[in-house]
Design an enzyme around this catalytic site. Structure first.
Site, PDB file in Angstrom:
ATOM      1  N   HIS A 122      36.856  41.725  46.913  1.00  0.00           N
ATOM      2  CA  HIS A 122      37.144  42.900  46.090  1.00  0.00           C
ATOM      3  C   HIS A 122      38.595  43.313  46.332  1.00  0.00           C
ATOM      4  CE1 HIS A 122      37.279  47.423  45.652  1.00  0.00           C
ATOM      5  NE2 HIS A 122      36.810  47.079  44.467  1.00  0.00           N
ATOM      6  N   HIS A 168      46.724  48.362  42.497  1.00  0.00           N
ATOM      7  CA  HIS A 168      45.515  49.187  42.429  1.00  0.00           C
ATOM      8  C   HIS A 168      45.901  50.472  41.699  1.00  0.00           C
ATOM      9  CE1 HIS A 168      41.598  50.505  43.209  1.00  0.00           C
ATOM     10  NE2 HIS A 168      41.779  51.163  44.340  1.00  0.00           N
TER      11      HIS A 168
END
Length: 563
Positions: A122, A168
């Site tokens: 992830h 991100h």
């Protein structure tokens, strides 16, 4: 020989240093299978077959053991003494898992992709937390070298809006160059496993940038890229058929646009539909032949939308398998009331579970909740540490460490009456009982400084043993503490009745007991029960990051009744 610890300038505590010696049960076994204090090759073969359960062992196998013992200086042409026998039991040769050659798999790899658990990462580019850590290719390379088969990249427009970058979104994490990330995947994808790598793209790009990314991916991977030309396929290809291939998984452009609109602030459904139509028209204006189709054709695993919320998200198309993503919270909610529906969905489709957004510290969740319901892609923050990551690492020690583990039949086929497995059922019968006897351990005095655990005395070790699996199988126990010992002797046996042993993991943790402070970590391991070898085994321990210690190991006996 004594070991001294300086308490102050005028006071020294001394302890008698004991050596590692065989427990009484091991001595008894040696005498049962030897004559005149020497064990011959034939007697060793009898021990290996009868006690270790290695039915296919032959005299050549024993010769390999004896050859290994020559390097320890405990071998004699007429057989081995007790010390040599004990060294064999504690050697890497006597592993608790099958000994495999590089890239050797033990399971059938010709079933559809949905029939396997995949080693899944992830936010694979992050080096630390989810808020302000550095993005880099380093964790991508590290993950691939550890056997991870699913790499995730978040794609966003750069500040100028003319290029895609990896970051991100909505955080203070740094950015990384997309081309560097793609190159890292290309160069390291198949270093430790030939089986396919899935590149999941969480893209937040305009159609124009999607076109650029499509060209970049095609140019980077070339013949390594798998592109599915059959849109009507009713199942995914097999890992064997996809060897040395890279698969792209993301939402097709149209579904991507629908997701962006549905996540917006508009509440009027007609307005949302209008926005989707306008967005689709934008793609056509940009020339659908070169934008939408070019990007869409790269996608071999289509990521679907969670349409209809919790109620209808598992209503898949039987003629077109997809990948569905959901958070750990969604999974936990569905597992409480729709466990069988999850299992049924994952018999054909791929289910990806990701950590909840509040895990800012990059911690992880219990992977068993996903696995026991058939979820193939349980996505983990590989840069983290802790019990759940150790379970992830333990699961994928199976099948030669290739990054793919075949799901057990209980998750793939229905019962005689058509019933589907429900992990939370209270009516499951016990299939087997696992007996785990922990004899002793060694190696801490070599791998750790003298005062690492206790400043003024040798360590006080205890071991915790447990099973992680379906809820009814979960259990844990601990030994007594052996005080002031570098070579703890526990001689303690625990029993674990198991209903679904094929989904169980065995974990062992060793700690140094401290009465006034937190107990010190001294090693851990996690083993897939599906491949556990019975008998007396040397169990190497690992550090918090999952790296194996050079010398620290336990001597443990495993018995499965019935086998």
């Amino acid at each position: 020989m004594k070991e001294s610890f300086k308490v102050c300038f005028c006071c020294v505590r001394s302890f008698k240093v004991k050596s590692s010696e065989p427990p009484e049960e091991i001595k008894t076994l040696f005498h049962e299978y030897s004559q005149n204090d020497r064990m011959s090759a034939d007697e060793m073969l009898r021990f290996v077959i009868q006690v270790q359960g290695e039915k296919n062992a032959d005299i050549n196998y024993v010769k390999d053991i004896f050859h290994m013992l020559k390097h320890h200086g405990v071998f004699h042409p007429r057989g081995i003494h007790l010390e040599g026998f004990y060294r064999y039991l504690l050697s890497d040769f006597n592993s608790p898992l099958p000994l495999t050659r590089d890239s050797e798999v033990l399971q059938d790899m010709n079933q559809p992709l949905s029939h396997y658990f995949l080693y899944t990462g992830h936010n694979s580019y992050l080096t630390g937390n989810q808020l302000n850590s550095r993005s880099s290719i380093e964790p991508i390379v590290k993950a691939l070298r550890e056997g991870v088969r699913v790499i995730e990249l978040d794609l966003w427009p750069n500040s100028s809006g003319n290029e895609a970058e990896v970051r991100h979104g909505g955080t203070l994490t740094s950015t990384e160059d997309l081309q560097k990330c793609l190159n890292a995947v290309k160069e390291h994808a198949f270093e430790v496993s030939d089986y396919p790598v899935v590149l999941t793209l969480e893209d937040h790009l305009t159609p124009i940038l999607q076109k650029k990314v499509a060209k970049m991916i095609s140019k980077t991977f070339r013949e390594m890229l798998f592109q599915c030309t059959d849109e009507k396929t009713d199942c995914f290809p097999s890992p064997e058929a996809l060897k040395n291939k890279i698969l792209i998984s993301t939402k097709p452009p149209k579904e991507y646009l629908q997701t962006q609109v549905s996540q917006g602030s508009a509440t009027d459904e007609s307005l949302k539909a209008k926005k989707v139509a306008e967005a689709e028209e934008q793609i056509l204006d940009e020339d659908e032949e070169t934008v939408a189709i070019e990007y869409r054709d790269l996608i071999s695993i289509h990521a679907g939308n969670r349409k209809g919320g919790l109620k209808n998200c598992l209503n898949g198309d039987p003629n077109r398998p997809i990948r569905l993503s959901m958070s750990e919270q969604w999974l936990e909610t569905l597992a409480k009331t729709r466990g069988s529906d999850l299992v049924k969905f994952t018999q054909l489709n791929l289910l990806r579970i990701f950590p909840k957004t509040t895990r800012f510290d990059s911690s992880n969740y219990d992977p068993l909740v996903g696995w026991i319901h058939g979820a193939q892609m349980v996505a983990f923050n590989m840069q983290s540490h802790g019990k759940y990551l150790w379970m992830m690492q333990g699961m994928f020690k199976a099948n030669g460490g290739c990054g793919y583990v075949k799901k057990p039949d209980i998750l793939l086929s229905n019962g005689p009456g058509g019933e589907i497995f429900d992990p939370s059922s209270q009516n499951l019968q016990i299939k087997t009982t696992l007996k785990v006897k922990i004899f002793t351990g060694e190696g801490w005095n070599i791998d750790f400084p003298l005062d690492h655990f206790d400043r003024y005395s040798p360590p006080d070790f205890y071991a915790k043993v447990g099973i992680a699996g379906i809820p009814l199988d979960n259990a844990s126990y601990r030994t007594e503490t052996d005080t002031d010992e570098w070579f703890p002797v526990w001689d303690k046996e625990f029993e674990f009745p198991l209903r679904v042993p094929e989904l169980a993991l065995l974990y062992i943790t060793v700690k140094d007991y401290d009465s006034n402070t937190q107990n010190d970590f001294a090693g851990q391991t996690c083993l897939p029960l599906s491949e556990l070898r019975p008998g007396i085994r040397a169990v190497p321990l690992h550090n918090r990051a999952g790296e194996v210690y050079k010398h620290v190991r336990l001597l443990v006996r495993f018995v499965l009744e019935p086998r």
